[in-house]
Design a protein around this motif. Structure first.
Motif, PDB file in Angstrom:
ATOM      1  N   GLU A 168       0.823  -1.205   0.000  1.00 13.33           N
ATOM      2  CA  GLU A 168       0.000   0.000   0.000  1.00 13.33           C
ATOM      3  C   GLU A 168       0.859   1.257   0.000  1.00 13.33           C
ATOM      4  O   GLU A 168       0.584   2.216  -0.732  1.00 13.33           O
ATOM      5  CB  GLU A 168      -0.925  -0.006   1.217  1.00 13.33           C
ATOM      6  CG  GLU A 168      -1.920   1.142   1.237  1.00 13.33           C
ATOM      7  CD  GLU A 168      -2.905   1.041   2.379  1.00 13.33           C
ATOM      8  OE1 GLU A 168      -3.571   2.055   2.677  1.00 13.33           O
ATOM      9  OE2 GLU A 168      -3.009  -0.047   2.984  1.00 13.33           O
ATOM     10  N   SER A 170       1.290   4.172  -2.944  1.00 19.71           N
ATOM     11  CA  SER A 170       1.131   5.595  -2.662  1.00 19.71           C
ATOM     12  C   SER A 170       2.332   6.384  -3.169  1.00 19.71           C
ATOM     13  O   SER A 170       2.180   7.470  -3.744  1.00 19.71           O
ATOM     14  CB  SER A 170       0.955   5.806  -1.155  1.00 19.71           C
ATOM     15  OG  SER A 170       0.874   7.175  -0.839  1.00 19.71           O
ATOM     16  N   ARG A 200       2.097   6.574  -7.034  1.00 22.84           N
ATOM     17  CA  ARG A 200       1.054   7.500  -7.493  1.00 22.84           C
ATOM     18  C   ARG A 200       1.489   8.950  -7.315  1.00 22.84           C
ATOM     19  O   ARG A 200       1.288   9.782  -8.202  1.00 22.84           O
ATOM     20  CB  ARG A 200      -0.252   7.243  -6.730  1.00 22.84           C
ATOM     21  CG  ARG A 200      -0.972   5.987  -7.191  1.00 22.84           C
ATOM     22  CD  ARG A 200      -2.329   5.851  -6.516  1.00 22.84           C
ATOM     23  NE  ARG A 200      -3.072   4.707  -7.055  1.00 22.84           N
ATOM     24  CZ  ARG A 200      -3.805   4.738  -8.141  1.00 22.84           C
ATOM     25  NH1 ARG A 200      -3.917   5.862  -8.818  1.00 22.84           N
ATOM     26  NH2 ARG A 200      -4.443   3.674  -8.571  1.00 22.84           N
ATOM     27  N   SER A 201       2.079   9.262  -6.169  1.00 23.90           N
ATOM     28  CA  SER A 201       2.510  10.643  -5.946  1.00 23.90           C
ATOM     29  C   SER A 201       3.657  11.033  -6.867  1.00 23.90           C
ATOM     30  O   SER A 201       3.829  12.211  -7.196  1.00 23.90           O
ATOM     31  CB  SER A 201       2.928  10.830  -4.484  1.00 23.90           C
ATOM     32  OG  SER A 201       4.049  10.024  -4.170  1.00 23.90           O
TER      33      SER A 201
END
Length: 297
Positions: free
Chosen positions: A84, A88, A91-92
């Protein structure tokens, strides 16, 4: 028979034999194997192609603006313990960002951020992923750096393993008194460094006009900017003023011109464009200003 007649008879016999003789067979030529043409079947992988990431599937798998899904080479599958957090991070770092890629084989690429940073090295350096299939070089150096710093999956609770490390507890004969209830405070979310106002100022059959205002809500001046967003209803930019537009599928990049590249803190910059649409145009749901997600006003 006179000598002259004998001589003439010999000449006739020699001439008749020469005319009736079989022609000599040609010497055999060496056989060379036939090589099928290769130009039709060979596919040259793309080299140094600029595109935009429109979706991140996991920390090593992305989808480009044209819908192509690829895997970044030399990165191991995300570990369960840190999946997870690694998603993240990806994606950032990548979502709605311009990237360059070089194809290595079908569905596998080397990926660079627009500033030239190797994404695989960055992901390993930040502890988001482990390298795979390499024994030396920048990826191994990045792994050793992350491990030494206990960064990302190398820190708690993963400690470099696929699953969380169990927490060891000691049993005492006398139970400890319960601690007082903790006083919890909810920290406010970090302030966004930008705010975007997107307004549709005109519509007609098959087209529309929009105006965009970007406000610098940070504390430092911006010198050179790019605003990214994604259309959701098949829209496309036809012509833009006060900014330079590039579109990849549904993703649009609007960059500064020579006269509005600087936006001081608290100030804003505006631009507009005419667009084409197959249906009713809709305002984008999210914007990214120099890679930072903005508040939508």
């Amino acid at each position: 028979m006179t000598v002259a007649r004998k001589h003439l008879l010999v000449m006739l016999l020699l001439f008749t034999g020469a005319c009736s003789a079989e022609p000599a067979a040609p010497s055999p030529s060496p056989q060379s194997p036939l090589k099928p043409p290769t130009l039709v079947n060979e596919v040259v992988p793309p080299q140094d192609v600029l595109t935009v990431v429109r979706d991140v599937i996991d920390a090593r798998t992305v989808e480009f603006a044209d819908g192509t899904r690829v895997r970044v080479a030399s990165l191991a599958e995300p570990k369960e313990c840190f999946a997870e957090a690694s998603l993240s991070f990806a994606r950032s770092t990548l979502l709605a960002s311009s990237v360059r890629f070089t194809g290595l084989e079908i569905g596998v690429v080397d990926l660079e951020l627009e500033n030239g940073t190797d994404y695989a090295v960055l992901a390993v350096q930040q502890g988001a992923l482990k390298p795979e299939g390499v024994e030396s070089g920048p990826l191994i150096n990045a792994r050793d750096e992350a491990s030494a710093a206990k960064r990302g999956l190398w820190g708690p609770p993963c400690e470099g393993s696929d699953t969380s490390k169990p927490v060891l507890t000691t049993t005492t004969t006398t139970p400890a008194p319960p601690p007082p209830p903790p006083t919890t405070t909810t920290a406010p979310p970090p302030a966004k460094a930008c705010a975007v106002s997107y307004r549709i100022t005109g519509q007609w059959q098959g087209g529309f006009q929009a105006g965009v205002t970007v406000r610098n809500t940070g504390t430092a001046a911006v010198n050179g900017w790019s605003l990214l967003w994604a259309f959701s209803n098949g829209e496309s930019v036809r012509d833009m003023w006060d900014a330079s537009a590039r579109q990849y599928g549904s993703v649009v990049s609007a960059a500064n011109t020579s006269y509005n590249r600087q936006v001081t803190a608290g100030k804003s910059v505006q631009f507009g464009f005419n667009g084409d649409s197959r249906g009713r145009p809709a305002a984008p749901a999210a914007f990214s200003f120099n890679g930072v997600k903005c508040t939508v006003e």
